[in-house]
Each structure stands twice: as structure tokens, then as C-alpha cells.
Enzyme design. Structure first.
Site, mmCIF file in Angstrom:
data_model
loop_
_atom_site.group_PDB
_atom_site.id
_atom_site.type_symbol
_atom_site.label_atom_id
_atom_site.label_comp_id
_atom_site.label_asym_id
_atom_site.label_seq_id
_atom_site.Cartn_x
_atom_site.Cartn_y
_atom_site.Cartn_z
ATOM 1 C CE LYS A 182 -6.843 3.934 3.724
ATOM 2 N NZ LYS A 182 -6.828 4.838 2.892
ATOM 3 N NE ARG A 226 0.260 -6.598 2.287
ATOM 4 C CZ ARG A 226 -0.236 -5.491 2.273
ATOM 5 N NH1 ARG A 226 -1.409 -5.370 1.611
ATOM 6 N NH2 ARG A 226 0.304 -4.456 2.485
ATOM 7 C CG HIS A 229 2.214 -0.568 1.128
ATOM 8 N ND1 HIS A 229 2.108 -1.812 0.425
ATOM 9 C CD2 HIS A 229 3.173 -1.023 2.263
ATOM 10 C CE1 HIS A 229 2.760 -2.743 1.031
ATOM 11 N NE2 HIS A 229 3.243 -2.274 2.060
#
Length: 352
Positions: free
Chosen positions: A179, A263, A286
Site C-alpha cells: 500500500k 496510530r 482495516h
């Protein structure tokens, strides 16, 4: 109840575990390592590594679970129970070695959610101050906060993975997917200052050459025989720094923070600012929005305090306006009730 011994299948517990791990988690090194550790400890406790997998009963696994993790936190118990349950399901349904299940009373435990993990933005600002920590730490902490990334993903970054012109980095996230992580202006500036004129090697390096640098992979080495910064060392520095700073909230005084709370705090702050669920999922990586909302998107203590202050102000305004209105039942109140703005009172006009 007497346990009936199953027919041996000719495969040892250790062999079955290795086959299961390679088949199910060969492309997920993180999960592979955690589940391997669980099963290795279970086999060592039972002394059953060389025992036929079909002859190890569900009660044996339950006994190992209780001894090894019975007094640990519910989350730890649940994680190790899930690893054993996953292995036994594979033994039953995929490999068909034996029909072994955990006993019914070996259930998961309720985990109490800690809703004090999000740290106020004002408290976090001190972490980016040059007087608080070295450049490497500030770059890591700020990049982790801005990107909402896990620390392990950032520590695994190599310089060619960075695209600081677009303020992003290409990383392999939990689960194995690749990602883009996105940084803010300050995070990108600190990273740019950290790497300087280096063009290869890890982004985050140790302060000096570690004692086992010769055993490190070549990909984990940098200039001057420095090596990639480990998660344990990064966590140790962060805890020591925040303990010295003495973080304090409205209700909780933190002895120290953990890297993961950066985070956690960022996702909470984004939620408070109105970021919608699809965007939060993309930022946090997520897959299940229920996990995201259950753990991260609850308003922080400071957000609740701001909301309550706003409600107090609105209530004070309402009471002030009520005092300015004429008393109920007075002539002025009755006239104001039936009069229409911009039109003469119909009763008065008829009289005239």
C-alpha cells in the site's frame, strides 16, 4: 469422561504444525512467526513434538493453554486459543488427520476496551519539538502519527520506497498487501532531513554499529556498518522519552506511552474531524469497519470536554434569551404571540 485414543495417522505434531504453517501462512511472515511460537510452546509443554498428532487430545491442548496463558490478559489468551483452534480445524477439515477439537469449556474471554489510549493533540505536540528527541526519533514518530501506520511497516522502509515529492511511501502492511502510506508536510520534511543525500539502505538506522552487525542481512545495513533500527529498540526509546516527559491527561497520567498509541491517536483525531468510514479504512488499512470503530473511532476525553463546553454555552444562551422574553401571560406576551411580522393586527384594523 474417558478419552478414547484415536488411530495414529503417521504424522507427528511437529510435522503437522510445519505443514499447516507453510500451507496457510507461508506468505504472511508475521502471522507465521506468532502461530509457530504458540504451537512450539504447546508442543514443548506437552512433550509431544514427536508424538502422533492424532493421539494428542483436545484436553491436552486445553491443559497447555491453561498452564501457559491461563493467568495472562484476556487478549493474550484469546490470541493463543485462536492459533490452536485454527490448527485443529485444519487438522480436521483440510488434512483429515484426526477429529480433534478443543473442549466446549475452552472459550474465549471478554476483553475490556481501554478508551484512554488516544492522546490529546496538544500533548503530542511536544514530541515533534527538536529539544525533545533526536531527528531520527522525531521523524519516525511524526511519520507514524501522520500516516496512521504501524511502527513495523515504517521501520521496514528503504529509501527507494520513499516518494517524498508526493509525500508518500510504498510499504508492505499487515496481511502482506502493498500500500501507499501518506505523510503530512512536517513528516515529509523530517524524513527528507533524516536521509540527507543517501540513496539506498534502510530509512531508520541504529545510532552506531551493533555487536551482531556481521550477522545482519545486507539489505538491513547502512553506511558505517549501522543497521536497520529494530522495533524493540524504537519502542524502548519512545517509552523512556514519554516517561521522562510525564504525559498527563484530564483523567489519566501516563507512566509512558507505546508507539501504537500514535496510530491510535491519529485515527481518533481523524474521526473527531469528521473523516468518513471508507477514508478511515483506507488510511488505517482495516478491512473490517467494525474493528476500526470498536477500537479507534471513539471520541477522546478532550473531544468530549469540548462538546460539553459547547453544550454549556448553548444552554447559557438559551437561558439568557429566556430571561429577555416577557413573562408568560402578560399583555406584551399575548400581543407578540398573535401579531404577524410585517402585518397590522387584524383586531386593531377592524376597530379602526
Amino acid at each position: 469422561m474417558t478419552t478414547v485414543a484415536a488411530e495414529p495417522c503417521g504424522v507427528t505434531l511437529s510435522e503437522a504444525c510445519r505443514e499447516w504453517l507453510d500451507e496457510r501462512f507461508g506468505d504472511k511472515p508475521g502471522t507465521y512467526g506468532r502461530y509457530e511460537l504458540t504451537m512450539r510452546r504447546v508442543a514443548a509443554f506437552l512433550g509431544a513434538g514427536d508424538q502422533d498428532v492424532a493421539t494428542v487430545t483436545g484436553q491436552d491442548y486445553f491443559r497447555a493453554l491453561k498452564f501457559l496463558w491461563g493467568k495472562r490478559k484476556p487478549a493474550t489468551w484469546n490470541a493463543n486459543r485462536a492459533a490452536i483452534s485454527s490448527f485443529l480445524k485444519w487438522v480436521r477439515l483440510m488434512a483429515e488427520y484426526a477429529d480433534v477439537k478443543l473442549p466446549p469449556r475452552c472459550t474465549s474471554r471478554t476483553v475490556d476496551q481501554d478508551e484512554t489510549k488516544a492522546v490529546d493533540r496538544e500533548d503530542l505536540d511536544v514530541l515533534w519539538d527538536p529539544e525533545t528527541a533526536a531527528l531520527r526519533e522525531r521523524a519516525l514518530w511524526r511519520a507514524m502519527y501522520e500516516s496512521s501506520s504501524r511502527a513495523a511497516a515504517l521501520l521496514a522502509l528503504d529509501i527507494p520506497d520513499l516518494d517524498l515529492k508526493r509525500r508518500r511511501a510504498r510499504v508492505r502492511v499487515k496481511g502482506g498487501s502493498i500500500k501507499w502510506l501518506h505523510f503530512g508536510e512536517l513528516g515529509a520534511e523530517l524524513l527528507r532531513e533524516l536521509i540527507g543525500d543517501r540513496t539506498e539502505g534502510p530509512v531508520f538506522l541504529t545510532e552506531s554499529r551493533p555487536w551482531n552487525w556481521r550477522d545482519r542481512d545486507l539489505a538491513d545495513r547502512g553506511p558505517g556498518d549501522r543497521c536497520r533500527l529494530s522495533y524493540n529498540r524504537a519502542e524502548e526509546i519512545f517509552k523512556a522519552t514519554t516517561r521522562a516527559l510525564g504525559f498527563a491527561g484530564d483523567e489519566v497520567t501516563f507512566d509512558f506511552l507505546t508507539l501504537h498509541q500514535l496510530r491510535h491517536s491519529r485515527l481518533t483525531h481523524l474521526s473527531e474531524d469528521g473523516t468518513d468510514t471508507p477514508m478511515l479504512q483506507q488510511i488505517s488499512q482495516h478491512k473490517d469497519p467494525r474493528t476500526l470503530h470498536r477500537r479507534y473511532t471513539k471520541p477522546s476525553s478532550s473531544a468530549v470536554a469540548r462538546h460539553m463546553a459547547l453544550m454549556d454555552k448553548k444552554d447559557a444562551d438559551r437561558r439568557r434569551d429566556a430571561r429577555r422574553r416577557p413573562p408568560r401571560g402578560s399583555v406584551t406576551a399575548r400581543t407578540a404571540r398573535f401579531a404577524r411580522p410585517g402585518k397590522a393586527n387584524t383586531t386593531d384594523s377592524r376597530r379602526r
